[in-house]
Design an enzyme around this catalytic site. Structure first.
Site, short mmCIF file in Angstrom:
data_model
loop_
_atom_site.label_atom_id
_atom_site.label_comp_id
_atom_site.label_asym_id
_atom_site.label_seq_id
_atom_site.Cartn_x
_atom_site.Cartn_y
_atom_site.Cartn_z
N ASP A 1 0.86 -1.19 0.00
CA ASP A 1 0.00 0.00 0.00
C ASP A 1 0.90 1.23 0.00
O ASP A 1 1.74 1.40 0.88
CB ASP A 1 -0.90 -0.02 1.24
CG ASP A 1 -2.02 1.01 1.15
OD1 ASP A 1 -3.20 0.62 1.08
OD2 ASP A 1 -1.71 2.23 1.14
N ASP B 1 -3.59 2.51 -5.37
CA ASP B 1 -2.32 2.52 -4.62
C ASP B 1 -2.05 1.23 -3.87
O ASP B 1 -1.28 1.23 -2.92
CB ASP B 1 -2.28 3.72 -3.67
CG ASP B 1 -3.01 3.44 -2.37
OD1 ASP B 1 -4.03 2.73 -2.41
OD2 ASP B 1 -2.55 3.94 -1.33
N GLU B 2 -2.68 0.13 -4.29
CA GLU B 2 -2.39 -1.11 -3.56
C GLU B 2 -2.51 -2.35 -4.43
O GLU B 2 -3.24 -2.35 -5.42
CB GLU B 2 -3.27 -1.23 -2.32
CG GLU B 2 -4.74 -1.21 -2.60
CD GLU B 2 -5.53 -1.01 -1.29
OE1 GLU B 2 -5.89 -2.02 -0.68
OE2 GLU B 2 -5.75 0.16 -0.91
N1 DCP Z 1 -8.65 8.53 -1.53
C1 DCP Z 1 -9.66 9.46 -1.75
N2 DCP Z 1 -10.69 9.58 -0.85
C2 DCP Z 1 -10.74 8.81 0.26
C3 DCP Z 1 -9.72 7.86 0.49
C4 DCP Z 1 -8.68 7.74 -0.44
O1 DCP Z 1 -9.61 10.18 -2.75
N3 DCP Z 1 -11.75 8.93 1.13
C5 DCP Z 1 -7.54 8.45 -2.49
C6 DCP Z 1 -6.39 9.34 -2.05
C7 DCP Z 1 -5.36 8.40 -1.50
C8 DCP Z 1 -5.61 7.14 -2.28
O2 DCP Z 1 -7.00 7.13 -2.59
O3 DCP Z 1 -4.04 8.91 -1.65
C9 DCP Z 1 -5.25 5.89 -1.50
O4 DCP Z 1 -6.04 5.77 -0.34
P1 DCP Z 1 -5.50 5.22 1.03
O5 DCP Z 1 -6.68 4.91 1.86
O6 DCP Z 1 -4.50 4.13 0.82
O7 DCP Z 1 -4.81 6.48 1.72
P2 DCP Z 1 -3.41 7.15 1.48
O8 DCP Z 1 -2.56 6.42 0.53
O9 DCP Z 1 -3.64 8.59 1.13
O10 DCP Z 1 -2.80 7.15 2.95
P3 DCP Z 1 -2.14 5.97 3.76
O11 DCP Z 1 -0.71 6.38 3.98
O12 DCP Z 1 -2.90 5.95 5.04
O13 DCP Z 1 -2.27 4.72 2.99
CA CA Z 2 -2.16 4.19 0.79
CA CA Z 3 -4.84 2.04 -0.14
#
Ligand code: DCP
Ligand code: CA
Ligand code: CA
Length: 370
Positions: free
Chosen positions: A15, A115-116
């Site tokens: 992730d 992203d995963e």
């Molecule tokens: N995303 C979004 N709205 C949300 C959740 C996520 O647009 N409610 C988008 C932005 C994130 C991407 O999806 O960058 C990936 O989601 P993640 O839940 O994996 O969150 P992040 O990568 O941002 O943070 P983390 O470091 O907690 O994985």
């Molecule tokens: Ca993420």
């Molecule tokens: Ca994710």
């Protein structure tokens, strides 16, 4: 109730950390060290919309995905923060390159979001968690070098646990859950750490005096089914025990695999057909093994001198990727065919393996992991 984790199985979940915000930091390195908030502006007023994600500096102030931009601005009132509009095509291009870089690390690859991704390592490292951890480090290094993106990796005996592991220690983390540690590791977690358990499910569980996973594991299946319905009930029951048999399935995962070739001359003699058929079986089986898959059905294909196409199939007792078993089945089938179609002069011969699966039948586990 379906299969549990197969012995020897190792799955990785990768992730990417604060993904959209990290992409923005890379596009403009001056942002690093500051709170960065990626916003989805609704366009109604200048400030209206929600936070898509933010970096960890912004999270220290309580900013998180889903909150109104206005609220994030208040929280970051005193900080020198950057608010940027979301630019999804950019993140998709970076994601696509990272996914391509990840694929070679596993026998099977499944993208699970922008992203995963999951990687199946089972057949290449024979249940060796030390090696899996090493591969996880190599992956982190490769993505960092290629794209300057950090990620968090979970290594575990199945997809469910790998996902929980990658969520455990972010950012830039690596968590390994070995089979012998599953019970202790899982038991101490809050129930909302189980993927799919949102606020509502969590509240219902709290009403049943369940807060941690070990408490969830003490609930009867009947209680879970009554409260949540049978499919969610079953899921929670198994998840509380760390059980998950879901295969890692790439979208391009084949459902069948075939090999076909032309004989040196048309023939009715099995002895003239077998050497080529064996070669085809060998090639197909190798591919199957490389994909860490098994097949349930073996078919032979015979194209005759008049170009008519014939086939015969056999369903095996249990799924396999064992060349000897597949070769024997093909041999039986071609013999049966030649017997039934007297005077058939075979021009082309082929083998088809179908009922492919990354999951193995219970009796064939040793073959799956060898
Ligand atoms: N995303 C979004 N709205 C949300 C959740 C996520 O647009 N409610 C988008 C932005 C994130 C991407 O999806 O960058 C990936 O989601 P993640 O839940 O994996 O969150 P992040 O990568 O941002 O943070 P983390 O470091 O907690 O994985
Ligand atoms: Ca993420
Ligand atoms: Ca994710």
């Amino acid at each position: 109730m379906g299969s549990t984790s197969l012995p020897g199985r190792i799955i990785l979940h990768v992730d990417l950390d604060y993904f959209y915000a990290q992409c923005e930091e890379n596009l403009n390195p001056a942002l690093r060290g500051k709170p960065v908030v990626v916003c989805v502006y609704s366009g109604r007023t200048e400030e209206s919309g929600v936070v898509s994600t933010c970096n960890y500096e912004a999270r220290k102030y309580g900013v998180k995905a889903g909150i109104p931009i206005v609220r994030a601005k208040k929280l970051l009132d005193t900080a020198d923060a950057a608010f940027l509009p979301m630019n999804r095509p950019r993140y998709e291009a970076i994601s696509a390159r990272i996914m391509e870089a990840l694929k070679p690390f596993g026998n099977a690859f499944e993208k699970a979001g922008i992203d995963e991704a999951y990687l199946e390592l089972s057949s290449s490292i024979n249940g060796d968690f030390e090696k899996a951890e090493q591969i996880a480090r190599e992956i982190k290094q490769a993505i960092l070098e290629q794209e300057q993106i950090t990620c968090t990796v979970g290594v575990a005996p199945n997809k469910l646990l790998a996902k929980i592991a990658s969520d455990y220690n972010k950012p830039n983390g690596l968590t390994v859950i070995r089979p012998e540690d599953v019970k202790t590791f899982l038991g101490e977690l809050q129930v909302n750490k189980i993927p799919g358990v949102g606020r509502k499910t969590e509240q219902s569980l709290n009403q049943l005096k369940v807060e941690r996973v070990d408490q969830l594991a003490k609930l009867d299946l009947s209680v879970l089914r009554e409260t949540f319905g049978s499919s969610v009930g079953d899921y929670l029951y198994r998840a509380a025990r760390g059980e998950d048999g879901e295969p890692v399935k790439g979208r391009e995962q084949p459902t069948q695999l075939s090999r076909i070739a032309t004989l040196k001359k048309d023939t009715q003699e099995i002895s003239e057909i077998l050497p080529l058929l064996e070669e085809l079986v060998s090639s197909a089986t190798l591919k199957l093994t490389q994909k860490a898959m098994t097949c349930k059905t073996v078919s032979i294909i015979a194209i005759l001198g008049d170009l008519s196409i014939h086939s015969k199939s056999k369903t095996l007792e249990s799924p396999t990727n064992n060349e000897r078993i597949i070769a024997q089945a093909s041999k039986d089938l071609i013999a049966q065919f030649l017997k039934s179609a007297r005077n058939a002069s075979v021009r082309r011969v082929g083998v088809k393996l179908s009922g492919l699966s990354t999951r193995s039948g219970q009796t064939d586990i040793s073959r799956f992991i060898d």
